[in-house]
Design a protein around this motif. Sequence first.
Motif, PDB file in Angstrom:
ATOM      1  N   LEU A   1       1.247  -1.238  -0.032  1.00 25.39           N
ATOM      2  CA  LEU A   1       0.233   0.380  -0.004  1.00 25.39           C
ATOM      3  C   LEU A   1       0.566   1.428   0.075  1.00 25.39           C
ATOM      4  N   VAL A   2       0.457   2.454  -1.265  1.00 20.70           N
ATOM      5  CA  VAL A   2       1.339   3.317  -0.378  1.00 20.70           C
ATOM      6  C   VAL A   2       0.380   4.813  -0.403  1.00 20.70           C
ATOM      7  N   ASP A   3       0.745   5.771   0.250  1.00 20.71           N
ATOM      8  CA  ASP A   3       0.563   6.408   0.870  1.00 20.71           C
ATOM      9  C   ASP A   3      -0.307   7.531  -0.501  1.00 20.71           C
ATOM     10  N   ALA A   4      -0.919   8.617  -0.548  1.00 24.45           N
ATOM     11  CA  ALA A   4      -1.320   9.954  -0.771  1.00 24.45           C
ATOM     12  C   ALA A   4       0.681  10.639  -1.264  1.00 24.45           C
ATOM     13  N   VAL A   5       0.748  10.897  -2.258  1.00 23.86           N
ATOM     14  CA  VAL A   5       1.779  12.188  -2.319  1.00 23.86           C
ATOM     15  C   VAL A   5       1.536  13.590  -2.072  1.00 23.86           C
ATOM     16  N   SER A   6       0.066  13.944  -2.446  1.00 21.92           N
ATOM     17  CA  SER A   6      -0.309  15.537  -1.775  1.00 21.92           C
ATOM     18  C   SER A   6      -1.888  15.243  -1.120  1.00 21.92           C
ATOM     19  N   ALA A   7      -1.806  16.039  -0.899  1.00 23.31           N
ATOM     20  CA  ALA A   7      -3.548  16.173  -0.380  1.00 23.31           C
ATOM     21  C   ALA A   7      -3.622  18.175  -0.326  1.00 23.31           C
ATOM     22  N   ALA A   8      -4.281  17.789  -2.042  1.00 24.07           N
ATOM     23  CA  ALA A   8      -4.999  19.653  -1.783  1.00 24.07           C
ATOM     24  C   ALA A   8      -6.420  19.755  -1.708  1.00 24.07           C
ATOM     25  N   ASP A   9      -6.778  20.352  -0.494  1.00 26.05           N
ATOM     26  CA  ASP A   9      -7.797  21.495  -1.412  1.00 26.05           C
ATOM     27  C   ASP A   9      -8.956  19.967  -0.393  1.00 26.05           C
ATOM     28  N   GLY A  10      -8.721  18.320   0.503  1.00 27.49           N
ATOM     29  CA  GLY A  10      -9.073  17.689   0.559  1.00 27.49           C
ATOM     30  C   GLY A  10      -9.303  16.598  -0.354  1.00 27.49           C
ATOM     31  N   ALA A  11      -8.364  16.926  -1.332  1.00 32.31           N
ATOM     32  CA  ALA A  11      -8.127  15.667  -2.611  1.00 32.31           C
ATOM     33  C   ALA A  11      -6.983  14.942  -1.909  1.00 32.31           C
ATOM     34  N   ARG A  12      -6.862  14.421  -2.804  1.00 34.46           N
ATOM     35  CA  ARG A  12      -5.844  13.034  -2.217  1.00 34.46           C
ATOM     36  C   ARG A  12      -5.169  12.809  -3.917  1.00 34.46           C
TER      37      ARG A  12
ATOM     38  N   TYR B   1      -5.352   0.019  -8.043  1.00 28.56           N
ATOM     39  CA  TYR B   1      -6.182   0.168  -7.260  1.00 28.56           C
ATOM     40  C   TYR B   1      -6.666   0.729  -6.552  1.00 28.56           C
ATOM     41  N   LEU B   2      -6.995   1.126  -6.093  1.00 29.35           N
ATOM     42  CA  LEU B   2      -7.293   2.278  -5.293  1.00 29.35           C
ATOM     43  C   LEU B   2      -8.483   2.290  -3.735  1.00 29.35           C
ATOM     44  N   ASN B   3      -7.342   1.423  -3.041  1.00 26.61           N
ATOM     45  CA  ASN B   3      -8.123   0.492  -1.729  1.00 26.61           C
ATOM     46  C   ASN B   3      -8.432   1.652  -0.927  1.00 26.61           C
ATOM     47  N   SER B   4      -9.435   0.979  -0.141  1.00 27.40           N
ATOM     48  CA  SER B   4     -10.100   2.589   0.941  1.00 27.40           C
ATOM     49  C   SER B   4     -10.281   1.682   2.363  1.00 27.40           C
ATOM     50  N   GLY B   5     -10.828   2.140   3.231  1.00 26.42           N
ATOM     51  CA  GLY B   5     -10.929   1.964   4.852  1.00 26.42           C
ATOM     52  C   GLY B   5     -10.409   0.573   5.235  1.00 26.42           C
ATOM     53  N   THR B   6     -11.024  -0.085   5.490  1.00 23.72           N
ATOM     54  CA  THR B   6      -9.910  -0.731   6.362  1.00 23.72           C
ATOM     55  C   THR B   6      -8.783  -1.850   5.159  1.00 23.72           C
ATOM     56  N   TYR B   7      -9.585  -1.534   3.779  1.00 18.09           N
ATOM     57  CA  TYR B   7      -8.290  -1.888   2.946  1.00 18.09           C
ATOM     58  C   TYR B   7      -6.708  -1.498   2.285  1.00 18.09           C
ATOM     59  N   ALA B   8      -7.484  -0.084   2.986  1.00 19.48           N
ATOM     60  CA  ALA B   8      -6.259   0.651   3.345  1.00 19.48           C
ATOM     61  C   ALA B   8      -4.788   0.815   4.490  1.00 19.48           C
ATOM     62  N   GLY B   9      -5.688  -0.470   5.023  1.00 14.89           N
ATOM     63  CA  GLY B   9      -5.338  -0.734   6.416  1.00 14.89           C
ATOM     64  C   GLY B   9      -5.700   0.513   7.512  1.00 14.89           C
ATOM     65  N   GLN B  10      -6.624   0.612   7.411  1.00 11.62           N
ATOM     66  CA  GLN B  10      -7.659   2.167   8.233  1.00 11.62           C
ATOM     67  C   GLN B  10      -8.338   0.941   9.314  1.00 11.62           C
ATOM     68  N   ALA B  11      -7.560   0.758  10.654  1.00 14.45           N
ATOM     69  CA  ALA B  11      -8.408  -0.185  11.699  1.00 14.45           C
ATOM     70  C   ALA B  11      -9.587   0.562  12.271  1.00 14.45           C
TER      71      ALA B  11
END
Length: 160
Positions: free
Chosen positions: A39-50, A84-94
Amino acid sequence: MEDEARVSGGAEGEITLRVVVLRPPPGVAFRMQRGRDGLVDAVSAADGARVFEAAVRAGGRRAGGGPTLLGPFAHGPPDDRFLYLNSGTYAGQAGSPWGRRAKVRLGGIGWELVERALGDPDVVLEARLEGTGRDGGPAAAGVALLDGGWRAVHRADAAA
């Protein structure tokens, strides 16, 4: 592996894909999948975007259709690649009530875009998508790309 083999007969090299997730649901983690379980984090987040970036190898034969995109971020069969863009538990968010994956299809990336990216190291291929699905949760399954799909942009241009 067959899809890891060198592809010949056309332009070949590494290009950068950028995915901008607009208006994701608040408090939901998003991460891009690398390989089977990376899993790879976003490189930036601006104005709420990832904003996510992934390097892929582009190659193939012009006479055989569109370019073939290879590497650990490119999933699916050669004629239907996606990220693939994973979200929630699939993104490692317990503890998240969500566990989803969105497929960002690469089929809209043709030779003209690949050659622009190969010809200028400051060009990335960018796609934008809505981060929130109709049910208010994170986008899932095959997602529609906004603004006409994939486009070539300069790396320094604001992504959000």
